[in-house]
Design a protein around this motif. Sequence first.
Motif, PDB file in Angstrom:
ATOM      1  N   ASP A  42     -22.174  31.920  52.674  1.00 43.75           N
ATOM      2  CA  ASP A  42     -22.503  32.768  51.517  1.00 43.75           C
ATOM      3  C   ASP A  42     -21.254  33.271  50.802  1.00 43.75           C
ATOM      4  OD1 ASP A  42     -25.522  33.048  51.795  1.00 43.75           O
ATOM      5  OD2 ASP A  42     -24.837  33.659  53.785  1.00 43.75           O
ATOM      6  N   LEU A  43     -20.125  33.287  51.500  1.00 43.25           N
ATOM      7  CA  LEU A  43     -18.885  33.797  50.912  1.00 43.25           C
ATOM      8  C   LEU A  43     -17.702  33.282  51.719  1.00 43.25           C
ATOM      9  CD1 LEU A  43     -17.281  35.752  49.004  1.00 43.25           C
ATOM     10  CD2 LEU A  43     -17.711  37.554  50.682  1.00 43.25           C
ATOM     11  N   ILE A  44     -16.613  32.983  51.017  1.00 44.63           N
ATOM     12  CA  ILE A  44     -15.353  32.590  51.669  1.00 44.63           C
ATOM     13  C   ILE A  44     -14.287  33.614  51.302  1.00 44.63           C
ATOM     14  CG2 ILE A  44     -13.548  30.825  51.831  1.00 44.63           C
ATOM     15  CD1 ILE A  44     -15.725  28.786  50.945  1.00 44.63           C
ATOM     16  N   ILE A  45     -13.611  34.143  52.310  1.00 43.71           N
ATOM     17  CA  ILE A  45     -12.478  35.048  52.100  1.00 43.71           C
ATOM     18  C   ILE A  45     -11.233  34.318  52.588  1.00 43.71           C
ATOM     19  CG2 ILE A  45     -11.449  37.285  52.647  1.00 43.71           C
ATOM     20  CD1 ILE A  45     -14.262  38.328  53.253  1.00 43.71           C
ATOM     21  N   THR A  46     -10.308  34.046  51.691  1.00 42.30           N
ATOM     22  CA  THR A  46      -9.159  33.234  52.086  1.00 42.30           C
ATOM     23  C   THR A  46      -7.836  33.828  51.625  1.00 42.30           C
ATOM     24  OG1 THR A  46      -8.156  31.016  51.943  1.00 42.30           O
ATOM     25  CG2 THR A  46      -9.339  31.798  50.002  1.00 42.30           C
ATOM     26  N   ASP A  47      -6.814  33.614  52.427  1.00 48.28           N
ATOM     27  CA  ASP A  47      -5.462  33.950  52.014  1.00 48.28           C
ATOM     28  C   ASP A  47      -4.988  32.890  51.025  1.00 48.28           C
ATOM     29  OD1 ASP A  47      -3.078  35.242  51.846  1.00 48.28           O
ATOM     30  OD2 ASP A  47      -2.328  34.655  53.806  1.00 48.28           O
ATOM     31  N   VAL A  48      -3.986  33.226  50.227  1.00 50.70           N
ATOM     32  CA  VAL A  48      -3.474  32.272  49.240  1.00 50.70           C
ATOM     33  C   VAL A  48      -2.713  31.150  49.925  1.00 50.70           C
ATOM     34  CG1 VAL A  48      -1.881  31.975  47.323  1.00 50.70           C
ATOM     35  CG2 VAL A  48      -3.393  33.950  47.361  1.00 50.70           C
ATOM     36  N   ARG A  49      -1.837  31.500  50.835  1.00 46.62           N
ATOM     37  CA  ARG A  49      -0.991  30.490  51.494  1.00 46.62           C
ATOM     38  C   ARG A  49      -1.530  30.201  52.893  1.00 46.62           C
ATOM     39  NH1 ARG A  49       2.650  33.601  48.509  1.00 46.62           N
ATOM     40  NH2 ARG A  49       3.877  32.394  47.024  1.00 46.62           N
ATOM     41  N   LEU A  50      -1.776  28.916  53.163  1.00 49.49           N
ATOM     42  CA  LEU A  50      -2.324  28.493  54.445  1.00 49.49           C
ATOM     43  C   LEU A  50      -1.549  27.297  54.977  1.00 49.49           C
ATOM     44  CD1 LEU A  50      -6.114  28.457  53.480  1.00 49.49           C
ATOM     45  CD2 LEU A  50      -4.992  30.184  54.885  1.00 49.49           C
ATOM     46  N   LEU A  89     -13.352  34.812  47.617  1.00 45.28           N
ATOM     47  CA  LEU A  89     -12.561  36.033  47.457  1.00 45.28           C
ATOM     48  C   LEU A  89     -11.170  35.756  48.007  1.00 45.28           C
ATOM     49  CD1 LEU A  89     -12.182  39.138  46.996  1.00 45.28           C
ATOM     50  CD2 LEU A  89     -13.152  39.474  49.263  1.00 45.28           C
ATOM     51  N   VAL A  90     -10.140  35.963  47.179  1.00 44.52           N
ATOM     52  CA  VAL A  90      -8.770  35.631  47.560  1.00 44.52           C
ATOM     53  C   VAL A  90      -8.025  36.886  48.001  1.00 44.52           C
ATOM     54  CG1 VAL A  90      -6.549  34.789  46.694  1.00 44.52           C
ATOM     55  CG2 VAL A  90      -8.662  33.607  46.085  1.00 44.52           C
ATOM     56  N   MET A  91      -7.306  36.772  49.118  1.00 45.96           N
ATOM     57  CA  MET A  91      -6.437  37.849  49.582  1.00 45.96           C
ATOM     58  C   MET A  91      -4.996  37.493  49.242  1.00 45.96           C
ATOM     59  SD  MET A  91      -7.972  38.705  53.381  1.00 45.96           S
ATOM     60  CE  MET A  91      -7.727  37.034  53.997  1.00 45.96           C
ATOM     61  N   ALA A 145     -25.745  37.654  55.556  1.00 40.68           N
ATOM     62  CA  ALA A 145     -24.808  36.711  54.957  1.00 40.68           C
ATOM     63  C   ALA A 145     -23.817  36.167  55.986  1.00 40.68           C
ATOM     64  CB  ALA A 145     -24.059  37.396  53.818  1.00 40.68           C
ATOM     65  N   ASN A 146     -23.488  34.877  55.824  1.00 42.37           N
ATOM     66  CA  ASN A 146     -22.497  34.227  56.677  1.00 42.37           C
ATOM     67  C   ASN A 146     -21.193  34.109  55.890  1.00 42.37           C
ATOM     68  OD1 ASN A 146     -21.245  32.854  58.740  1.00 42.37           O
ATOM     69  ND2 ASN A 146     -22.140  30.872  58.230  1.00 42.37           N
ATOM     70  N   ILE A 147     -20.124  34.692  56.405  1.00 39.95           N
ATOM     71  CA  ILE A 147     -18.844  34.764  55.705  1.00 39.95           C
ATOM     72  C   ILE A 147     -17.781  34.000  56.481  1.00 39.95           C
ATOM     73  CG2 ILE A 147     -17.036  36.305  54.837  1.00 39.95           C
ATOM     74  CD1 ILE A 147     -19.156  38.471  54.552  1.00 39.95           C
ATOM     75  N   LEU A 148     -17.043  33.153  55.783  1.00 38.68           N
ATOM     76  CA  LEU A 148     -15.935  32.414  56.386  1.00 38.68           C
ATOM     77  C   LEU A 148     -14.622  33.125  56.070  1.00 38.68           C
ATOM     78  CD1 LEU A 148     -14.653  29.906  57.763  1.00 38.68           C
ATOM     79  CD2 LEU A 148     -14.649  28.813  55.493  1.00 38.68           C
ATOM     80  N   ILE A 149     -13.859  33.473  57.106  1.00 43.95           N
ATOM     81  CA  ILE A 149     -12.531  34.062  56.943  1.00 43.95           C
ATOM     82  C   ILE A 149     -11.490  32.981  57.177  1.00 43.95           C
ATOM     83  CG2 ILE A 149     -10.891  35.780  57.794  1.00 43.95           C
ATOM     84  CD1 ILE A 149     -13.292  37.369  58.857  1.00 43.95           C
TER      85      ILE A 149
END
Length: 478
Positions: free
Chosen positions: A47-55, A73-75, A2-6
């Motif tokens: 395949d998945l995005i993991i992101t902070d709420v405030r950017l 997926l939200v952090m 899987a390819n994951i975007l942070i």
Amino acid sequence: MANILIVEDEQVIRSALKQLLEYNDYTVSEAGNFDEALEAIRSERLDLIITDVRLPGGEGTSLIEEAKDIPVLVMTSYASMRSAVNAMKRGAVDYLAKPFDHDEMLSAIESILIRQRQRSQLAHNGTGSAVSSEAVENDDTSTGGSPRASVKSFMYGDCEQMLKLFTLIEKVAPTDSTVLIQGESGTGKELAAKALHALSRRHDQTLISVNCAAIPETLIESELFGHEKGAFTGAASARRGLIEAADGGTLFLDEIGELPLEAQARLLRVLQEGEIRRVGSTQSRQVDVRLLAATHRNLKAMTRNNEFREDLFYRLNVMPLKIPPLRDRGDDILLLADKLLQKLLKRMDKPGISLTQAARQAIAAYDWPGNVRELENALERAIIVTEAPGITPDLLDIDFNDSQNSYLEVLATGSDMPKEIDTAKSSDLSLEDYFQHFVLENQDTMSETELAKKLGISRKNLWERRQRLSIPRPKKSG
């Protein structure tokens, strides 16, 4: 893979998470702001995005619409809990509160990717197919699909107690029964809850985890049940609570023994009637939520002291699951130590380090009051400070009590055996040899309690080792 975007603007957090995921064989892309994230979403196969709420440049939750079919997926931090709830409303598949531990993150990612592959398989089969979501989930060999989630995707154990626990989890997970997970701190209660959700019919819906001990008592009802505008000072607008946010999915209440009595009464209504009432409202709302709860406290004893509602206890205790403490898991302790060590070495990029025999004996002899969490912390600390390929007992910094000191000296430093054992033979004695010699030499003059105390183990552990080594208890005369 899987390819994951942070998507995270703090370089330290982004780099640490990237390292963790790459060590676990994921392909990782990075973005430090909203615009970089948009470019990656539009140009890469993710395949998945993991992101902070405030950017910088925009809200992380705004990426959900841009992501379309890519799960997000939200952090968030506890201070941004409201943002997490809003993110779930907008379509985020899950959220994690900072700071999160590595197992928590990896478990969430695995669960999300399994569900995503299952949905892709259903889409591939077409709307006219007779294959249902449940059929795909329970078929390990579906063409083009992935193996279904299993308890061992979340928890580890080969001892009899853990295998029985896994069987119970697999039986109760597909139902909507309320589950009360009991166990000491650090045994893995939240992992059990995640396994229950992943194996349930609600696996493609939201799992919201709430630590009741981490929310101030004055805010707990508002957080769980929501509130109306003007319900209290600072309530400038109405908002949903976490129970409403979990509608259709699963709500996990960790440390439920810390829930105030008034909130307990409100929760009882959720279980009895399937409805909630926001703080400051006169109207009830229907919710469809599967409740999982966990505690390290004795709720039954708390009911006798009027610290916990008896009616709520019986509503929660439909299916009790008890996670055994690490000290009662026999050979699992060393097997788990090896598993955790390899995971940590990979994550910390320190190959070639192993446990010395003395360290293994010390690990087996220690009671581990902090359970798996304490074991992992001890191993991580030892890896950081070691300057040799072998981890020795002193690097584990195990806090043996006075009754265990002589035992530890034998195991860890190779010092002379206690006088009860022939010192001429001491250098050839293993841990089990020492145990057997000591018990046989002293069981006629010591009680089981005295033997256990001298050895620095529990009576239960003494009994289990007797069984394993076939050492019978002496028959009482008369």
